[in-house]
Design a protein around this motif. Structure first.
Motif, PDB file in Angstrom:
ATOM      1  N   ILE A 264     -18.103   1.005  32.013  1.00 27.33           N
ATOM      2  CA  ILE A 264     -17.300   2.044  32.669  1.00 27.33           C
ATOM      3  C   ILE A 264     -16.306   1.339  33.594  1.00 27.33           C
ATOM      4  O   ILE A 264     -16.711   0.598  34.494  1.00 27.33           O
ATOM      5  N   ALA A 265     -15.034   1.553  33.334  1.00 30.79           N
ATOM      6  CA  ALA A 265     -13.981   0.931  34.153  1.00 30.79           C
ATOM      7  C   ALA A 265     -13.676   1.847  35.339  1.00 30.79           C
ATOM      8  O   ALA A 265     -13.333   3.019  35.155  1.00 30.79           O
ATOM      9  N   SER A 267     -11.422   2.525  38.781  1.00 29.95           N
ATOM     10  CA  SER A 267     -10.141   2.113  39.359  1.00 29.95           C
ATOM     11  C   SER A 267      -9.710   3.076  40.457  1.00 29.95           C
ATOM     12  O   SER A 267      -9.680   4.289  40.260  1.00 29.95           O
ATOM     13  N   PRO A 272      -3.462   2.387  37.899  1.00 30.11           N
ATOM     14  CA  PRO A 272      -4.684   2.094  37.134  1.00 30.11           C
ATOM     15  C   PRO A 272      -4.404   1.735  35.685  1.00 30.11           C
ATOM     16  O   PRO A 272      -5.171   1.000  35.059  1.00 30.11           O
ATOM     17  N   TYR A 276      -6.319  -1.007  33.169  1.00 37.37           N
ATOM     18  CA  TYR A 276      -6.941  -0.684  31.890  1.00 37.37           C
ATOM     19  C   TYR A 276      -6.299  -1.483  30.752  1.00 37.37           C
ATOM     20  O   TYR A 276      -6.998  -1.947  29.841  1.00 37.37           O
ATOM     21  N   ASP A 280      -8.070  -4.115  28.074  1.00 38.03           N
ATOM     22  CA  ASP A 280      -7.881  -4.021  26.626  1.00 38.03           C
ATOM     23  C   ASP A 280      -7.397  -5.353  26.060  1.00 38.03           C
ATOM     24  O   ASP A 280      -7.874  -5.804  25.009  1.00 38.03           O
ATOM     25  N   VAL A 286     -14.517  -0.899  26.785  1.00 37.00           N
ATOM     26  CA  VAL A 286     -14.520   0.141  27.812  1.00 37.00           C
ATOM     27  C   VAL A 286     -15.036   1.440  27.193  1.00 37.00           C
ATOM     28  O   VAL A 286     -14.413   2.002  26.295  1.00 37.00           O
ATOM     29  N   ARG A 289     -13.460   5.621  31.462  1.00 39.29           N
ATOM     30  CA  ARG A 289     -12.633   5.267  32.611  1.00 39.29           C
ATOM     31  C   ARG A 289     -12.848   6.295  33.714  1.00 39.29           C
ATOM     32  O   ARG A 289     -12.880   7.498  33.448  1.00 39.29           O
ATOM     33  N   ARG A 290     -13.000   5.805  34.933  1.00 39.10           N
ATOM     34  CA  ARG A 290     -13.106   6.713  36.072  1.00 39.10           C
ATOM     35  C   ARG A 290     -12.043   6.300  37.084  1.00 39.10           C
ATOM     36  O   ARG A 290     -12.124   5.223  37.688  1.00 39.10           O
ATOM     37  N   THR A 291     -11.043   7.169  37.246  1.00 39.56           N
ATOM     38  CA  THR A 291      -9.892   6.860  38.090  1.00 39.56           C
ATOM     39  C   THR A 291      -9.934   7.703  39.356  1.00 39.56           C
ATOM     40  O   THR A 291     -10.077   8.935  39.300  1.00 39.56           O
ATOM     41  N   CYS A 320     -14.699  -3.191  37.913  1.00 36.86           N
ATOM     42  CA  CYS A 320     -13.693  -2.677  38.851  1.00 36.86           C
ATOM     43  C   CYS A 320     -12.824  -3.837  39.338  1.00 36.86           C
ATOM     44  O   CYS A 320     -13.104  -5.005  39.050  1.00 36.86           O
TER      45      CYS A 320
END
Length: 752
Positions: A264-265, A267, A272, A276, A280, A286, A289-291, A320
């Motif tokens: 889980i990325a 940012s 952000p 990401y 990649d 990934v 994604r949690r922004t 992170c």
């Protein structure tokens, strides 16, 4: 991050088509107008601009969102360290509590996220030997850095911070999202219009390896109308190493390591998308994604939600940024590993980049003056600056005339010529003012104003030799608070008006007065003023030895026709006077024309007088006059009397103890208030001048009293030497020169 904020950011960054956010389009014109007005007020000195006491490198951007300012600040600090120069960092500490300037590590409180902010803590961690200061007031932050031993200040996010002057303005552009949708906030992500890039000394396109060559070319094309191509550089973002964070602590992983599995990325940075894309490109798997919004502080509840999400998705852990790590709780309780990529900036042409910084680091000082006497004093000051600060560029800006005294001594004059029939800014005669107006006074003032504005940002604290009019003109053109060497206003004349005192109090670094009483008066009104001697008397520093030896026989009389164009008319009055005087007593006459006066023109229409072929002698049937082109003080040594129509030169001679005889006119009546008993004024007639001169030469008691009065009223030397010392120590000009020389020598060694 809320869905509404995510929708707005996508529109502002140009990642979505037309939407309801397009309704904000007209609002940007309010921002544009305000920014233009604000920058203009700072550039004109209406809002105060202060020069920091250390060479200052500003790192900033022209859009909101991540442009890699923090890695770039670190890169700048490290490349100064390579040159043996101790650099420090100043940050405002975004979303930190307001407090006096502090440096991270000074106490336990300074290492807390709520006091220091995430980016300063991250920089302090990555640069353990560098002082990182957190201060909303950047000027005070730089002062603290100087007190801590730093030689250079690198300031974060200060492109729009106009209260502080800077030596180098570096502006970063994110290659993956350079200008957003092209609009200014709130309609877009730009802080200012594209024209603002014209203020930048260097523009760096960051994350260039995440954009295509075509995209880079397109960005440069859009910048071309505002930024010269040699000021644009590209930088890549590179991986230094991976770190693994567990409740037990931080572990640096070996080179070549890459997290395997699905993660889980997380940012909470300005852009952000760049993070990401980086993952990649690295081939990191990934899962989700949690922004969060920029600078978001993750709470324990946030971490519990992330753990639950990892459980549901089957993720192997979390990833992170280093900045996000600073916003995590002090005690991690994640059950899965957290990986953090440590990244750095890599310039594609690092030597050219450093050379461009070096160009801007070279100290440049400007001496301004507004009168012929002021030019003479300014010349002495400029020479002292050149002698003290050998690597610096010292230029002159003459508001009156062409600046000939400066040019004759090899000092570059950057002002347009302003030769007027009156010889200067008229104060006393309406007829002279009208003549100057017909000659183009208004056009000349506009040219000077435009030229001064074109020099904006090129010099450090300007030095003004003259009056408050000069100071206000320089302030309006340069924006930065100047220093004033006050040669005109004094309590012995009309003193200062309240508006002048206000300007000196609010927009002047320091006033160097010509007498102690004036300094006391200004200080009582809150003006930063000091007295260390009369700057007029510092003209004596130009004299290494007397210009010649006077004859032992006869009275020794010095003649000064003045420095303004009217000297070409007044010369006849002086020569008729000495003809009468020579018929009454034995005399030796020496004339010192000002540098602005042409000898041939001065003597070409004189009946009964001839100029020698070498231009060194003027003579009639009965009288001979030696013409001396040395400074007045060099010719004045040994003189017993001055018949003078000058201004500053008359004052200098009086200070040397030479009695002065001059004529009654408005300007000389003002001068009389300064010279007092050291000067005798008579009607502008040869007979009256000759009679007054004979009376002084014949009365030893009168001559002695005039000598004593002149030396007492004019005071001592030493003011200009103190100005140079103040600039060296209090304004940090010694440090600026030392830094430039070390940096220059380092770059030269890299090229060998």
């Amino acid at each position: 991050m809320s869905r509404l904020l995510r929708s707005y950011l996508k529109y502002a960054r140009g990642e979505s088509g037309p939407s309801v956010w397009s309704l904000l389009y007209p609002c940007q014109f309010v921002t544009r107008a305000w920014m233009k007005l604000r920058i203009g007020l700072f550039n004109r000195g209406v809002f105060a601009v202060t020069d920091p006491m250390l060479p200052t490198i500003s790192i900033g951007n022209n859009s909101f969102g991540g442009t890699n300012k923090t890695p770039m600040a670190e890169y700048i600090v490290r490349q100064f360290a390579e040159a043996g120069i101790k650099a420090g960092l100043v940050s405002r500490g975004y979303r930190a509590k307001e407090h006096p300037p502090l440096w991270i590590g000074q106490d336990a409180k300074s290492t807390r996220r709520d006091f220091a902010g995430d980016e300063p803590l991250m920089l302090a961690k990555r640069l353990p030997d560098t002082k990182v200061v957190v201060s909303r007031n950047r000027i005070e932050g730089v002062k603290l850095l100087a007190a801590l031993g730093a030689e250079v200040a690198v300031t974060d996010d200060t492109f729009q911070h106009r209260k502080m002057a800077r030596d180098v303005d570096i502006v970063l552009v994110d290659s993956t999202c350079p200008f957003g949708n092209g609009q200014v906030i709130p309609a877009g992500s730009m802080r200012e219009p594209m024209s603002a890039f014209g203020r930048a000394d260097i523009v760096v396109l960051t994350k260039a390896n995440q954009a295509s060559p075509g995209d880079i070319a397109s960005i440069k094309e859009k910048l071309a109308p505002y930024v010269a191509s040699d000021k644009i550089f590209t930088a890549d973002i590179k991986l230094e190493r991976w770190m693994k964070i567990t409740p037990e602590g931080e572990k640096k992983l070996p080179d070549g390591f890459l997290p395997r599995g699905r993660y889980i990325a997380i940012s909470a940075i300005g852009n952000p998308g760049g993070f990401y894309n980086f993952l990649d490109e690295m081939g990191v798997g990934v899962a989700l994604r949690r922004t969060y919004r920029d600078h978001h502080i993750l709470t324990g509840e946030d971490l519990l939600r992330l753990e639950a999400l990892a459980e549901e998705s089957g993720a192997d852990g979390f990833i992170c940024t280093e900045k996000d790590l600073m916003n995590m709780p002090g005690e991690l309780f994640l059950n899965r590993p957290l990986y953090v990529p440590s990244i750095a900036v890599s310039l594609r042409d690092p030597l050219a980049f450093r050379k461009k910084i070096m160009e801007r680091l070279r100290p440049a000082f400007l001496v301004t003056s507004n009168g012929h006497g002021e030019d003479a004093i300014g010349l002495v000051l400029a020479k002292k600056l050149i002698e003290r600060f050998k690597c610096a560029q010292v230029d002159a800006f003459a508001f009156v005339g062409s600046g000939k005294p400066y040019a004759m001594n090899g000092i570059r004059v950057v002002s347009p010529s302003s030769e007027m029939p009156s010889g200067g800014v008229v104060k006393y005669h309406l007829t002279d003012l009208l003549r100057d107006m017909r000659h183009g006074l208004g056009r000349s003032i506009r040219k000077q104003r435009d030229k001064m504005r074109s020099l904006l940002g090129r010099y450090r604290t300007p030095l003004c030799v003259g009056d408050v009019y000069l100071l206000s003109s320089v302030l309006w053109g340069q924006g930065m608070k100047p220093i004033l060497v006050a040669t005109a206003k004094t309590v012995h004349l009309s003193g200062h008006l309240w508006i002048e005192k206000w300007l000196l109090r609010k927009r002047c670094v320091l006033v160097w007065t010509r007498d102690e009483e004036t300094a006391h008066e200004l200080v009582a009104d809150g003006v930063p003023a000091v007295f260390y001697g009369n700057p007029v008397m510092d003209l004596l520093d130009e004299v290494k030895s007397p210009a010649f030896a006077w004859s032992e026989r006869g009275a020794k009389i010095l003649l000064l026709p003045g420095s303004r164009p009217r000297a070409y008319e007044d010369i006849k009055l002086i020569l008729d006077t000495i003809s009468l005087l020579a018929a009454r007593m034995e005399c030796n006459f020496v004339m010192v024309p000002a540098p602005t006066i042409e000898i041939k023109k001065l003597t070409e229409n004189l009946d009964g007088w001839e100029l020698s072929e070498d231009g060194g002698k003027l003579f009639s049937d009965r009288v001979g006059v030696t013409i001396c082109r040395e400074p007045v003080a060099a010719a004045a040594y040994g003189a017993e009397l001055l018949i003078g129509l000058g201004g500053t030169a008359n004052q200098l001679c009086a200070g040397l103890g030479i009695p002065v005889v001059s004529i009654i006119e408005r300007g000389k009546l003002r001068q009389k208030k300064l010279l007092r008993e050291a000067e005798i004024l008579v009607p502008p007639e040869p007979g009256a001048l000759a009679e007054a001169a004979e009376r002084v030469l014949s009365d030893n008691r009168l001559r002695r009293s005039m000598q004593e009065a002149g030396m007492k009223n004019l005071g001592r030397t030493g003011a200009l030497e103190k100005v140079v010392e103040y600039c060296a120590e209090e304004l940090g000009w010694d440090t600026r020169c030392r830094v430039y020389e070390k940096y220059r020598d380092h770059l030269e060694s890299l090229e060998k």
